[in-house]
Design an enzyme around this catalytic site. Structure first.
Site, PDB file in Angstrom:
ATOM      1  N   ASP A  13       0.809  -1.224   0.000  1.00 31.49           N
ATOM      2  CA  ASP A  13       0.000   0.000   0.000  1.00 31.49           C
ATOM      3  C   ASP A  13       0.842   1.274   0.000  1.00 31.49           C
ATOM      4  O   ASP A  13       0.443   2.293   0.558  1.00 31.49           O
ATOM      5  CB  ASP A  13      -0.969   0.012   1.206  1.00 31.49           C
ATOM      6  CG  ASP A  13      -1.790  -1.255   1.276  1.00 31.49           C
ATOM      7  OD1 ASP A  13      -2.205  -1.734   0.209  1.00 31.49           O
ATOM      8  OD2 ASP A  13      -2.004  -1.762   2.387  1.00 31.49           O
ATOM      9  N   HIS A  43      -4.936  -1.880  -5.522  1.00 30.55           N
ATOM     10  CA  HIS A  43      -4.253  -0.680  -5.994  1.00 30.55           C
ATOM     11  C   HIS A  43      -5.296   0.418  -6.181  1.00 30.55           C
ATOM     12  O   HIS A  43      -6.326   0.177  -6.796  1.00 30.55           O
ATOM     13  CB  HIS A  43      -3.635  -0.910  -7.381  1.00 30.55           C
ATOM     14  CG  HIS A  43      -2.531  -1.907  -7.408  1.00 30.55           C
ATOM     15  ND1 HIS A  43      -1.377  -1.775  -6.704  1.00 30.55           N
ATOM     16  CD2 HIS A  43      -2.396  -3.041  -8.124  1.00 30.55           C
ATOM     17  CE1 HIS A  43      -0.565  -2.783  -6.989  1.00 30.55           C
ATOM     18  NE2 HIS A  43      -1.162  -3.580  -7.842  1.00 30.55           N
TER      19      HIS A  43
HETATM   20  P1  GTP Z   1      -0.878  -2.899  -2.859  1.00 34.30           P
HETATM   21  O1  GTP Z   1      -0.556  -3.527  -4.162  1.00 34.30           O
HETATM   22  O2  GTP Z   1      -2.132  -3.442  -2.245  1.00 34.30           O
HETATM   23  O3  GTP Z   1       0.261  -2.988  -1.902  1.00 34.30           O
HETATM   24  O4  GTP Z   1      -1.299  -1.304  -3.038  1.00 34.30           O
HETATM   25  P2  GTP Z   1      -0.670   0.043  -3.612  1.00 34.30           P
HETATM   26  O5  GTP Z   1       0.795   0.129  -3.361  1.00 34.30           O
HETATM   27  O6  GTP Z   1      -1.093   0.256  -5.029  1.00 34.30           O
HETATM   28  O7  GTP Z   1      -1.322   1.170  -2.690  1.00 34.30           O
HETATM   29  P3  GTP Z   1      -2.852   1.455  -2.313  1.00 34.30           P
HETATM   30  O8  GTP Z   1      -3.510   2.021  -3.515  1.00 34.30           O
HETATM   31  O9  GTP Z   1      -3.496   0.319  -1.647  1.00 34.30           O
HETATM   32  O10 GTP Z   1      -2.659   2.572  -1.163  1.00 34.30           O
HETATM   33  C1  GTP Z   1      -2.050   3.785  -1.358  1.00 34.30           C
HETATM   34  C2  GTP Z   1      -3.023   4.903  -0.968  1.00 34.30           C
HETATM   35  O11 GTP Z   1      -2.323   6.130  -0.953  1.00 34.30           O
HETATM   36  C3  GTP Z   1      -4.148   5.086  -1.965  1.00 34.30           C
HETATM   37  O12 GTP Z   1      -5.298   5.479  -1.275  1.00 34.30           O
HETATM   38  C4  GTP Z   1      -3.638   6.205  -2.884  1.00 34.30           C
HETATM   39  O13 GTP Z   1      -4.686   6.944  -3.487  1.00 34.30           O
HETATM   40  C5  GTP Z   1      -2.895   7.047  -1.879  1.00 34.30           C
HETATM   41  N1  GTP Z   1      -1.757   7.822  -2.402  1.00 34.30           N
HETATM   42  C6  GTP Z   1      -0.851   7.517  -3.378  1.00 34.30           C
HETATM   43  N2  GTP Z   1       0.079   8.500  -3.478  1.00 34.30           N
HETATM   44  C7  GTP Z   1      -0.238   9.431  -2.543  1.00 34.30           C
HETATM   45  C8  GTP Z   1       0.347  10.681  -2.148  1.00 34.30           C
HETATM   46  O14 GTP Z   1       1.384  11.121  -2.647  1.00 34.30           O
HETATM   47  N3  GTP Z   1      -0.283  11.356  -1.148  1.00 34.30           N
HETATM   48  C9  GTP Z   1      -1.414  10.908  -0.523  1.00 34.30           C
HETATM   49  N4  GTP Z   1      -1.954  11.637   0.432  1.00 34.30           N
HETATM   50  N5  GTP Z   1      -1.967   9.716  -0.858  1.00 34.30           N
HETATM   51  C10 GTP Z   1      -1.395   9.004  -1.850  1.00 34.30           C
HETATM   52  P1  IMP Z   2      -2.687 -12.797   2.651  1.00 31.68           P
HETATM   53  O1  IMP Z   2      -1.752 -12.341   1.591  1.00 31.68           O
HETATM   54  O2  IMP Z   2      -4.127 -12.490   2.357  1.00 31.68           O
HETATM   55  O3  IMP Z   2      -2.458 -14.233   3.045  1.00 31.68           O
HETATM   56  O4  IMP Z   2      -2.356 -11.963   3.972  1.00 31.68           O
HETATM   57  C1  IMP Z   2      -1.142 -12.138   4.684  1.00 31.68           C
HETATM   58  C2  IMP Z   2      -0.655 -10.810   5.245  1.00 31.68           C
HETATM   59  O5  IMP Z   2      -0.279  -9.947   4.178  1.00 31.68           O
HETATM   60  C3  IMP Z   2      -1.700 -10.041   6.061  1.00 31.68           C
HETATM   61  O6  IMP Z   2      -1.022  -9.331   7.089  1.00 31.68           O
HETATM   62  C4  IMP Z   2      -2.278  -9.062   5.040  1.00 31.68           C
HETATM   63  O7  IMP Z   2      -2.805  -7.925   5.668  1.00 31.68           O
HETATM   64  C5  IMP Z   2      -1.022  -8.734   4.235  1.00 31.68           C
HETATM   65  N1  IMP Z   2      -1.328  -8.307   2.854  1.00 31.68           N
HETATM   66  C6  IMP Z   2      -1.633  -9.095   1.799  1.00 31.68           C
HETATM   67  N2  IMP Z   2      -1.816  -8.371   0.679  1.00 31.68           N
HETATM   68  C7  IMP Z   2      -1.605  -7.087   1.031  1.00 31.68           C
HETATM   69  C8  IMP Z   2      -1.610  -5.842   0.302  1.00 31.68           C
HETATM   70  O8  IMP Z   2      -1.854  -5.766  -0.897  1.00 31.68           O
HETATM   71  N3  IMP Z   2      -1.346  -4.722   1.016  1.00 31.68           N
HETATM   72  C9  IMP Z   2      -1.044  -4.760   2.343  1.00 31.68           C
HETATM   73  N4  IMP Z   2      -1.024  -5.892   3.071  1.00 31.68           N
HETATM   74  C10 IMP Z   2      -1.301  -7.041   2.413  1.00 31.68           C
HETATM   75 MG    MG Z   3      -3.122  -1.775  -1.563  1.00 36.79          MG
END
Ligand code: GTP
Ligand code: IMP
Ligand code: MG
Length: 340
Positions: A13, A43
């Site tokens: 995230d 994402h």
């Molecule tokens: P995973 O593949 O699940 O690990 O996710 P991810 O890396 O794509 O990130 P995800 O979208 O779950 O979470 C990032 C959050 O931060 C989202 O709500 C985005 O909209 C937000 N975000 C991204 N860049 C910025 C930034 O520069 N500032 C702020 N305030 N929020 C941001």
């Molecule tokens: P699982 O991948 O669903 O088995 O979860 C195992 C661990 O990884 C837990 O702590 C989840 O919260 C974490 N996890 C899995 N996918 C994500 C992701 O996309 N973002 C953040 N945590 C994740």
């Molecule tokens: Mg995410």
């Protein structure tokens, strides 16, 4: 640019979705291919006020001119994938490697019902862990055996390698983060596969000699969902005071929030072989820089943070995100990477 891998440097995230979307518009790849575990990822991409959350389709889909492929290493939940295909009306450019392993209902049930997975680990309940276990036992079915996926089946590895041979740009999109890698996270509080750049390349079928760049994404305040140690975690009150609370894209669970962790960032950049760092959430460090798209518009506080973090990690910080919106970013790649 050639091939670029994007991975998360903390616990997931970090904002990989937003960074991938920016790179897609900037570099015009012909293919955006997803590696990573499966639909446990969420994402988020915000474009002109519209917010999208995707779990299976590569988050670069907001860029309309690339093929969107899923690598053989990824676990596919056909219901989630087909739901996203329909919602986003993206059927034409989606390809699923015929060797992807399939998540079935029994995997989701087990993920939710098994107290070790659901409570001790705090899994996402998306069936990924049990499906990965069955894949290792060689009892899963493959994408090629699911009639609904027939229109999408492809050899992702061949498509990506042919594009690279033709000199095209390709983005390899990772998911999750370094801290929850099955190998490098704090066991057992991890996900069901490695999450580093080498794994993402293997998921998509690209050999290490063909990777040109690895961008590790960090966020100014790391977050963690699910159970497990979090060295720099702050209290809920502190996070509230700073107005930096976050909630999971997939589960809606509140994310635990922590302070910037230089030690973890350096270690993660090393194991990922980072050539560049993207940092998100600079606006969380200083709300005055929200939306800045020029380095000169950053405050002293933010510039000092970047300079110090760059020294700690030892890798150029080339992409500076100043808000969730696609356009809220400073791209310093041309200035910072003096390449022949
Ligand atoms: P995973 O593949 O699940 O690990 O996710 P991810 O890396 O794509 O990130 P995800 O979208 O779950 O979470 C990032 C959050 O931060 C989202 O709500 C985005 O909209 C937000 N975000 C991204 N860049 C910025 C930034 O520069 N500032 C702020 N305030 N929020 C941001
Ligand atoms: P699982 O991948 O669903 O088995 O979860 C195992 C661990 O990884 C837990 O702590 C989840 O919260 C974490 N996890 C899995 N996918 C994500 C992701 O996309 N973002 C953040 N945590 C994740
Ligand atoms: Mg995410």
């Amino acid at each position: 640019m050639g091939s670029t891998v994007i991975v998360g440097g903390f616990f997931g995230d970090e904002g990989k979705g937003k960074i991938v979307a920016h790179l897609a518009f900037a570099d015009k790849p012909t293919i955006i291919a997803r590696g990573g575990i499966g639909p446990n990822a969420g994402h988020t991409i915000e474009v002109r006020g519209r917010k999208f959350g995707v779990r299976m389709i590569p988050s670069g889909f907001v860029y309309a001119d690339a093929r969107l492929l899923i690598g053989a290493g990824v676990l596919v939940d056909p219901l989630v994938l087909l739901g996203e295909v329909k919602l986003l009306e993206e059927a034409k450019r989606i390809g699923v490697d015929y060797r992807c392993a399939i998540i079935e209902k029994k995997h989701i049930t087990l993920d939710k019902d098994d107290p070790h997975l659901s409570r001790t680990i705090g899994s996402t309940g998306t069936g990924c862990g049990p499906a990965a276990a069955d894949r290792a036992r060689r009892t899963t079915i493959q994408a090629s055996e699911v009639p609904e996926l027939t229109p999408f089946l492809t050899d992702t590895a061949a498509e990506v390698n042919h594009a690279l041979t033709a000199g095209e740009n390709v983005i390899l999109e990772g998911s999750q983060g370094f801290g929850i890698s099955l190998y490098y996270g704090i066991f057992p509080y991890v996900t069901s596969k490695d999450t580093t750049a080498s794994q993402i390349a293997a998921d998509v079928g690209v050999g290490p000699t063909r990777i040109d760049d690895t961008i590790v994404v960090f966020k100014t305040f790391p977050t963690r969902v699910g159970a497990g140690p979090f060295a720099t975690q702050m209290s809920e009150e502190e996070a509230k005071k700073l107005h930096i609370e976050e909630f999971g894209t997939v589960t809606g669970r509140p994310r635990r929030i922590g302070w910037w962790d230089p030690k973890m960032a350096a270690y993660s950049a090393m194991i990922n072989g980072a050539t560049q760092v993207a940092i998100t959430g600079l606006d969380k460090l200083d709300p005055n820089v929200r939306g800045a798209d020029q380095f000169d518009d950053l405050s002293t506080k933010v510039r000092t943070f970047i300079r110090e973090a760059e020294e700690q990690v030892g890798v150029p910080f080339t992409l500076l995100s100043t808000g969730p919106e696609l356009a809220e970013i400073i791209d310093l790649r041309e200035e910072k990477l003096s390449r022949a």
